[in-house]
Structures are given as structure tokens and as C-alpha cells.
Design an enzyme around this catalytic site. Sequence first.
Site, mmCIF file in Angstrom:
data_model
loop_
_atom_site.group_PDB
_atom_site.id
_atom_site.type_symbol
_atom_site.label_atom_id
_atom_site.label_comp_id
_atom_site.label_asym_id
_atom_site.label_seq_id
_atom_site.Cartn_x
_atom_site.Cartn_y
_atom_site.Cartn_z
ATOM 1 N N CYS A 277 32.664 -17.762 4.230
ATOM 2 C CA CYS A 277 32.834 -18.332 5.642
ATOM 3 C C CYS A 277 34.119 -18.455 6.133
ATOM 4 O O CYS A 277 34.798 -17.951 6.405
ATOM 5 C CB CYS A 277 31.709 -19.108 6.120
ATOM 6 S SG CYS A 277 29.998 -17.590 6.644
HETATM 7 N N1 LIG Z 1 26.434 -17.435 3.062
HETATM 8 C C1 LIG Z 1 26.521 -18.065 4.236
HETATM 9 O O1 LIG Z 1 26.677 -18.775 4.123
HETATM 10 C C2 LIG Z 1 26.532 -17.206 5.311
HETATM 11 C C3 LIG Z 1 25.862 -17.912 6.779
HETATM 12 C C4 LIG Z 1 26.725 -17.047 7.911
HETATM 13 C C5 LIG Z 1 26.961 -15.472 7.720
HETATM 14 N N2 LIG Z 1 27.178 -15.682 6.656
HETATM 15 C C6 LIG Z 1 28.048 -13.878 7.060
HETATM 16 O O2 LIG Z 1 26.651 -13.617 6.792
HETATM 17 C C7 LIG Z 1 27.057 -11.764 5.721
HETATM 18 C C8 LIG Z 1 26.243 -11.871 4.497
HETATM 19 O O3 LIG Z 1 26.774 -13.185 3.733
HETATM 20 P P1 LIG Z 1 25.774 -12.960 2.103
HETATM 21 O O4 LIG Z 1 26.609 -15.050 2.072
HETATM 22 O O5 LIG Z 1 24.379 -12.759 2.664
HETATM 23 O O6 LIG Z 1 26.349 -12.257 1.354
HETATM 24 P P2 LIG Z 1 25.879 -12.279 -0.447
HETATM 25 O O7 LIG Z 1 26.941 -11.200 -0.842
HETATM 26 O O8 LIG Z 1 24.715 -12.935 -0.963
HETATM 27 O O9 LIG Z 1 24.428 -11.088 -0.048
HETATM 28 C C9 LIG Z 1 25.319 -9.585 0.801
HETATM 29 C C10 LIG Z 1 24.469 -8.711 0.259
HETATM 30 O O10 LIG Z 1 24.341 -7.417 0.649
HETATM 31 C C11 LIG Z 1 24.074 -6.204 -0.130
HETATM 32 N N3 LIG Z 1 24.843 -5.183 0.347
HETATM 33 C C12 LIG Z 1 26.090 -5.068 -0.643
HETATM 34 N N4 LIG Z 1 26.215 -3.637 -0.092
HETATM 35 C C13 LIG Z 1 25.316 -3.337 1.253
HETATM 36 C C14 LIG Z 1 25.627 -2.119 1.819
HETATM 37 N N5 LIG Z 1 25.656 -1.202 1.651
HETATM 38 N N6 LIG Z 1 23.454 -1.875 1.590
HETATM 39 C C15 LIG Z 1 22.719 -2.631 1.019
HETATM 40 N N7 LIG Z 1 23.214 -4.187 0.591
HETATM 41 C C16 LIG Z 1 24.576 -4.421 0.429
HETATM 42 C C17 LIG Z 1 25.319 -7.046 -1.675
HETATM 43 O O11 LIG Z 1 23.990 -6.386 -3.020
HETATM 44 C C18 LIG Z 1 24.551 -8.760 -1.571
HETATM 45 O O12 LIG Z 1 23.331 -8.585 -2.230
HETATM 46 C C19 LIG Z 1 28.381 -11.816 6.006
HETATM 47 O O13 LIG Z 1 29.159 -11.022 6.638
HETATM 48 C C20 LIG Z 1 28.496 -13.371 6.409
HETATM 49 O O14 LIG Z 1 30.727 -13.925 6.690
HETATM 50 C C21 LIG Z 1 27.182 -15.802 5.153
#
Ligand SMILES: NC(=O)c1ccc[n+]([C@@H]2O[C@H](COP(=O)([O-])OP(=O)(O)OC[C@H]3O[C@@H](n4cnc5c(N)ncnc54)[C@H](O)[C@@H]3O)[C@@H](O)[C@H]2O)c1
Length: 441
Positions: A277
Site C-alpha cells: 500500500c
Molecule cells: N495487503 C494490504 O494490506 C491491503 C490493504 C488495503 C488495500 N489493499 C489493496 O487491495 C488490493 C489487493 O491487495 P492484496 O494485498 O490482497 O493482494 P494479493 O496479491 O495478496 O492478492 C491478490 C490476489 O488476486 C489474484 N489475482 C490476480 N489477478 C487476478 C484476476 N485477474 N482475477 C482473479 N484473481 C486475480 C492473485 O492471484 C492474488 O491471490 C490491492 O489493490 C491493494 O492495494 C491491500
Amino acid sequence: MSNTHLVSEFLSRLEQHATRVAVIGLGYVGLPLLEAFSKAGFAVTGIDVSADKIETLLKGESYIQDIPDASIARLIGLESTLFSTDFSTLREADALIICVPTPLRKSKEPDISYILSAAEEIVKVLRPGQMVILESTTYPGTTDEILLPMFSDTGLVVGQDFLLAFSPERIDPGNKDFQVDKIPKVVGGVTPACTQVAAALYQAVMGQVHIVSSARVAEASKILENTFRSVNIALVNEFTGICRVLGVDVWEVIEAAATKPFGFMKFLPGPGIGGHCIPLDPHYLIWKSRLHGYEPRFMALAEQINSSMPREVLQLVMNALNDQGLPLKGTRILLAGVAYKSDIDDMRESPALELIQLLWAKGASVDYLDPYIPTFELEGQTLKSISATAENLRQYACAVVVTHHRRGLDYQALCDNLPLLVDTRNALRSCQIQNTHVVWL
Ligand SMILES: NC(=O)c1ccc[n+]([C@@H]2O[C@H](COP(=O)([O-])OP(=O)(O)OC[C@H]3O[C@@H](n4cnc5c(N)ncnc54)[C@H](O)[C@@H]3O)[C@@H](O)[C@H]2O)c1
């Protein structure tokens, strides 16, 4: 479908808990969200492009630290739960929530290709009565300017046939006090009907929902939150440099300032920012702002200061070794902690990665110790966490504390067995320091 029919139909299914909620992207954000909807009594569909992840879930195992295996076992024990890589199953879902990654390109410009690819799959199944919500952090305008035209091209009309909203995920992995259902949810729809229904969906699961007037406001609110952190961390990082030249202990200064019960919020310095983030999100806004001819200054400066921190730490290590008559070249350095923050197993964008590369570039030999990260790959090399025996620890000339894990890392053992420590997290403050020299950030 008329506007009122669409809304009343969705709300009535919601009231009866007959809504199927699909989460697309089952990572740190998506999997806890899916679990929260399931716990609230909704049928859930979990979709991910990673066949490995789906296979793990189907075995009843979790790959996310905050979700125990037992929760996954409960989920797959429910007849209504579906985990799949098959996007066609989304047709059966009523609410489709997108939680895919939003990284940066090498040029530091937003990479929304994961959002686009998820949206392309949704276009193939979108039917009247469905609601799509984007949760991935992104620049203001993504929902209106990118998703809406894609979905409208199907011939379906937003607010009349389908609903579209943005609701930022605000989860803080590893934070036991604020799990996903305890964090107020900001919701902004493309039309008032979209907002109303999306808010009702989250209301059924989350403690509190805060409605805003548009998807754009909701998108901007998330970036403001993370930019706020980035700028304040940069301020305290710069303040740390000033304290060092003044011969003042910055950690003591921060503790003192934090006793003020109003008007001050505590931020801590460190070896750099990490995670999915804070290092990324401000760039989404910087990019969008520049497209509109507005040059952001604060955010760019904060980025510059924060990203200089691994080099600052390298300099501290070199100076500390130099004071002991040692070169960095050929010297064995241990990193204590490589996760980007305390008590988590996530090392995405961790400053440890850059620090290791900088140390390697100077000819140092680097190992690490992290109870949460048994192994990782960097520049084609596989690194493994060492076992923290006294004998092993004594092999190193210096340890750098990069992460302050509250469990599983014995900082006293570092003090007892190494001659030199560079502490970037104030983790050694409560240790007995006798035969070692400690340099604080
Ligand atoms: N990690 C955090 O602390 C956090 C907190 C708030 C917001 N976010 C936001 O949330 C979003 C996701 O972050 P995250 O940390 O969960 O990422 P992550 O990488 O842990 O998870 C994302 C998942 O999406 C899957 N994926 C990728 N492309 C895909 C598609 N086309 N269709 C289906 N699945 C797909 C991946 O395989 C993965 O399992 C980002 O935008 C991030 O900025 C993250």
C-alpha cells in the site's frame, strides 16, 4: 429492469440472506473479506487466477496468516461455498467484489492490468440484477472511467440493470484489534441506487458504513489515508536525520511528543516503507494528478525521503563498521527481520530487499533471521532464515534490526552474541546491552 425494481429486488434478497457474494482475488484482502461474508451467513464464491491457491483452499488450508486453517475448513464444509479458477461461475453470484493487486510499473505508473483482466471476465458473465464493487486501491476515476464503459458496452445500463460501486479495502494485516468486519467501510456508487445497495450489502457484515457521494470520492479517500501515512513517515524519517546530527535520541523525542493527548499522532521512523500500500498508492494519485496538469509536491518529496532510507541504513552500517576498523567488503552481516512490518509474513516491497542488494553491491555477505519468513528469492538466489543459536549468531560482525517482531525473534540473543548492532526500529531498547555496541537509527 427499472431502477426501483433492481434496488428492491437486490435489497429483498439481501434481507433474506439469499445474496451470493463472489470475491475475485483471494489474497490478503480478498480472503478475509470472503470469510467475513460467509460468517455473516452469505453464500460465497471465491475466484482466483492462481490454481495453487484454489487447490490449497480446497484442501482446507489457509495461506493467509490472519485466517487459520480451521476457518477455511469451516468454509469448505458449507455446501454453498465455491472456490474456483473458473470465472463463468460468477454468473450465479449477485455481488461481485474485485480485490486484485494494483502494483506499479517499473516507471512507477499505475498498473491496473489486473483490474482490467478481472473486468474483462466479468463482462462475459454480467447479467441484469448483478452488482460489481471494486475494492482494489486505485486512482480516482478508475470505476467511472474504466469499469463503467466496459460494463456499459454489454448493453446493460448502470443503476437500471446492474449496479457499480467503489469501496476501498482498509484492512491492516496482522492487526488483531481491527479485523475486516471491525473497520468502517467507505462506499461510493456510480449512481445513487448503486450507493444505496452497495452500502446495504456492507451494512449486513461490517460494523459501520460511511456513504460518500461518488465512486471517485471513495477512491480518493483511500489514497488520502495512505498518502497521509507516507508523508508523516517521511517527516519522522527526516526528523530522525536532524536528531542524529543534533545528538538527540529521536525515539525519546517521539515518546515525549506522543504524551500530548491531542494534535499529535505518533509515526515511527524506519529503514523504509514496505507492503502493497504505502509505497505504491501515492504514485497512483501522483500519476493522475500530473495527467490533469497539477504537480504534487508533498507526496513526491515524501516518496523521495522514504525511498532513501535503505541507503541511510547502509551508511549507518558502514560508519559503524568503520569505527571498529572493519570494511563492509567481505564482512558477514545479519538482518534481523525481513518482513516489511512487525509480526507478519509479508515482505512485498520490504526495505530489507533493497538493503540486502545494497550490502551485496558493497561486497558484504548477508544472511537473515525471520521467524515469519523461512525462505525467499532475491536476484535468483534462495535465502533461508538462519537458526538463531549462539554459535551461529557469533559468526556475524554486525546485525541490522530491520523488523521489530514481537514474537519469535530473540533480540536479547543478538545483544549477547554480536559485537555490533544497528537498530532501525528501536527494538533493542528493552534489552540488556553489555558487551555489544548499538547504533540507533
Ligand atoms: N495487503 C494490504 O494490506 C491491503 C490493504 C488495503 C488495500 N489493499 C489493496 O487491495 C488490493 C489487493 O491487495 P492484496 O494485498 O490482497 O493482494 P494479493 O496479491 O495478496 O492478492 C491478490 C490476489 O488476486 C489474484 N489475482 C490476480 N489477478 C487476478 C484476476 N485477474 N482475477 C482473479 N484473481 C486475480 C492473485 O492471484 C492474488 O491471490 C490491492 O489493490 C491493494 O492495494 C491491500
